[in-house]
Motif scaffolding. Structure first.
Motif, mmCIF file in Angstrom:
data_model
loop_
_atom_site.group_PDB
_atom_site.id
_atom_site.type_symbol
_atom_site.label_atom_id
_atom_site.label_comp_id
_atom_site.label_asym_id
_atom_site.label_seq_id
_atom_site.Cartn_x
_atom_site.Cartn_y
_atom_site.Cartn_z
ATOM 1 N N LYS A 231 0.825 -1.213 0.000
ATOM 2 C CA LYS A 231 0.000 0.000 0.000
ATOM 3 C C LYS A 231 0.857 1.259 0.000
ATOM 4 O O LYS A 231 0.539 2.257 -0.655
ATOM 5 C CB LYS A 231 -0.924 0.019 1.226
ATOM 6 N N VAL A 232 1.943 1.220 0.762
ATOM 7 C CA VAL A 232 2.794 2.398 0.919
ATOM 8 C C VAL A 232 3.566 2.714 -0.356
ATOM 9 O O VAL A 232 3.709 3.877 -0.744
ATOM 10 C CB VAL A 232 3.774 2.198 2.097
ATOM 11 N N PHE A 233 4.053 1.658 -1.018
ATOM 12 C CA PHE A 233 4.894 1.856 -2.203
ATOM 13 C C PHE A 233 4.214 1.300 -3.451
ATOM 14 O O PHE A 233 3.562 0.263 -3.399
ATOM 15 C CB PHE A 233 6.258 1.170 -2.021
ATOM 16 N N THR A 234 4.375 1.975 -4.553
ATOM 17 C CA THR A 234 3.815 1.500 -5.816
ATOM 18 C C THR A 234 4.563 0.255 -6.275
ATOM 19 O O THR A 234 5.689 -0.008 -5.838
ATOM 20 C CB THR A 234 3.912 2.579 -6.902
ATOM 21 N N ALA A 235 3.945 -0.478 -7.190
ATOM 22 C CA ALA A 235 4.490 -1.769 -7.628
ATOM 23 C C ALA A 235 5.875 -1.643 -8.248
ATOM 24 O O ALA A 235 6.712 -2.535 -8.130
ATOM 25 C CB ALA A 235 3.532 -2.436 -8.603
ATOM 26 N N ASN A 236 6.145 -0.529 -8.943
ATOM 27 C CA ASN A 236 7.432 -0.372 -9.620
ATOM 28 C C ASN A 236 8.454 0.381 -8.771
ATOM 29 O O ASN A 236 9.524 0.746 -9.249
ATOM 30 C CB ASN A 236 7.252 0.328 -10.977
ATOM 31 N N ASN A 237 8.119 0.609 -7.505
ATOM 32 C CA ASN A 237 9.029 1.323 -6.611
ATOM 33 C C ASN A 237 10.113 0.367 -6.104
ATOM 34 O O ASN A 237 9.817 -0.729 -5.640
ATOM 35 C CB ASN A 237 8.225 1.901 -5.441
ATOM 36 N N LEU A 238 11.357 0.794 -6.195
ATOM 37 C CA LEU A 238 12.472 -0.057 -5.780
ATOM 38 C C LEU A 238 12.421 -0.364 -4.287
ATOM 39 O O LEU A 238 12.846 -1.439 -3.849
ATOM 40 C CB LEU A 238 13.806 0.605 -6.131
ATOM 41 N N ASN A 239 11.915 0.581 -3.500
ATOM 42 C CA ASN A 239 11.814 0.350 -2.053
ATOM 43 C C ASN A 239 10.857 -0.792 -1.745
ATOM 44 O O ASN A 239 11.098 -1.597 -0.838
ATOM 45 C CB ASN A 239 11.343 1.626 -1.345
ATOM 46 N N GLN A 240 9.755 -0.852 -2.497
ATOM 47 C CA GLN A 240 8.796 -1.942 -2.269
ATOM 48 C C GLN A 240 9.479 -3.285 -2.484
ATOM 49 O O GLN A 240 9.365 -4.203 -1.666
ATOM 50 C CB GLN A 240 7.587 -1.838 -3.205
ATOM 51 N N HIS A 277 7.178 4.617 7.531
ATOM 52 C CA HIS A 277 5.882 4.202 7.004
ATOM 53 C C HIS A 277 5.576 2.744 7.370
ATOM 54 O O HIS A 277 4.418 2.328 7.382
ATOM 55 C CB HIS A 277 5.843 4.351 5.485
ATOM 56 N N ILE A 278 6.639 1.982 7.652
ATOM 57 C CA ILE A 278 6.474 0.586 8.070
ATOM 58 C C ILE A 278 6.575 0.474 9.584
ATOM 59 O O ILE A 278 5.717 -0.100 10.242
ATOM 60 C CB ILE A 278 7.548 -0.310 7.409
ATOM 61 N N ASN A 279 7.614 1.079 10.143
ATOM 62 C CA ASN A 279 7.934 0.942 11.561
ATOM 63 C C ASN A 279 6.828 1.437 12.480
ATOM 64 O O ASN A 279 6.646 0.910 13.585
ATOM 65 C CB ASN A 279 9.233 1.698 11.851
ATOM 66 N N GLU A 280 6.065 2.424 12.042
ATOM 67 C CA GLU A 280 5.065 3.052 12.909
ATOM 68 C C GLU A 280 3.671 2.425 12.766
ATOM 69 O O GLU A 280 2.700 2.944 13.307
ATOM 70 C CB GLU A 280 4.998 4.555 12.613
ATOM 71 N N THR A 281 3.568 1.316 12.057
ATOM 72 C CA THR A 281 2.270 0.674 11.866
ATOM 73 C C THR A 281 2.029 -0.405 12.925
ATOM 74 O O THR A 281 2.969 -1.014 13.445
ATOM 75 C CB THR A 281 2.165 0.030 10.473
ATOM 76 N N LYS A 282 0.756 -0.653 13.217
ATOM 77 C CA LYS A 282 0.401 -1.703 14.173
ATOM 78 C C LYS A 282 0.765 -3.077 13.615
ATOM 79 O O LYS A 282 1.073 -4.009 14.370
ATOM 80 C CB LYS A 282 -1.082 -1.645 14.512
#
Length: 295
Positions: A231-240, A277-282
């Motif tokens: 959800k946070v990163f688009t499909a073509n995003n290298l971070n994802q 964006h990941i670390n702060e999620t439940k």
């Protein structure tokens, strides 16, 4: 399971459906599968162990299919849960599981009867786990009781509809049972009524290995976190791609090593923590809690 052994399992399953477990001899299985007696006993110490292999193979496929329905979906979505139940009951119908279980029970094999009883409790445990995903936290003390009621309602209503020749679809039955349980849960939680403690459920389950633990609680936590990343990163995003690879690495490290390399897992976890964006999620908090229990 190698292909030859899998072939024997498949052929024996055919015979058990056709003739019944009790009426099928080992010689019947040898003839039908085309293997020697020596090969058979190399694979299975007894006919009972072969039955367990059939049962486990079917259960593993159902579990894989059920988990696939969760990918990219919310764990608290009741509709996904009812789809999982439908898939499970359809598999039982297709594979004649009720017939196989009844045949095996009348064989009076104590070990086999115990295996069947414990397998039923595995389904109850799965339903209870899914109820924890679906219902609010404050309902948790009452969810085991409701899981027991749900697991009992499904087969009884299904069998009664057949006996009465009532045209009630499997989907209707599942939706009805779920509606009943939702109503019952509201009532018992409001009145504080509880029969069984969820803490004692594990005493009913068969001894499980490390991978069994992974395949239940941790798999759900991984799927939930995977969805967050997507959800946070688009499909073509290298971070994802990078973060998903880290999840996959941790998963494979847990699954493929009896003693996972903790320092590598902690390094991968640290990399995930660097993204707020990941670390702060439940979902990440839950994932990290479960992972820490395993390492």
């Amino acid at each position: 399971m190698n292909k030859r052994k899998e072939h024997v399992v498949h052929k024996a399953h055919e015979l058990f459906i056709e003739k019944g477990y009790h009426a099928t001899s080992i010689q019947d299985i040898l003839n039908h599968s085309g293997i020697s007696k020596g090969s058979f006993y190399n694979y299975f110490p007894s006919k009972g162990e072969l039955f367990k292999a059939i049962f486990t193979s079917i259960h593993s496929q159902v579990k894989e299919d059920r988990d696939a329905l969760l990918i990219g979906e919310d764990l608290d979505d009741i509709h996904i849960f009812t789809q999982q139940i439908y898939l499970t009951m359809e598999s039982n119908r297709k594979n004649k599981m009720l017939q196989l279980i009844e045949d095996a029970i009348v064989s009076n094999d104590p070990d086999l009867i115990l295996f069947i009883k414990q397998s039923r409790f595995l389904f109850l445990n799965w339903v209870h786990d899914r109820f924890i995903n679906i219902f609010p936290e404050d309902r948790k003390p009452y969810l085991l009781d409701c899981a027991i009621l749900f697991a009992a309602l499904l087969p009884n209503i299904h069998q009664t509809s057949h006996a009465m020749n009532e045209p009630i679809s499997l989907k209707q039955i599942i939706d009805y049972c779920m509606a009943c349980i939702t109503t019952i849960l509201e009532d018992v939680s409001a009145k504080g009524l509880q029969l069984f403690s969820p803490d004692k459920l594990h005493t009913l389950l068969p001894n499980s290995d490390y991978n069994d633990f992974f395949n239940n609680e941790f798999s759900y936590a991984t799927l939930s976190l995977k969805k967050v990343i997507e959800k946070v990163f688009t499909a073509n995003n290298l971070n994802q791609a990078s973060y998903l690879k880290l999840l996959l690495f941790i998963q494979e490290e847990i699954m493929n090593h009896k003693e996972p390399r903790v320092f590598l897992i902690e390094s991968a976890l640290l990399s995930l923590k660097t993204c707020p964006h990941i670390n702060e999620t439940k979902e990440f908090e839950h994932y990290q809690t479960i992972l820490c229990k395993m390492i």
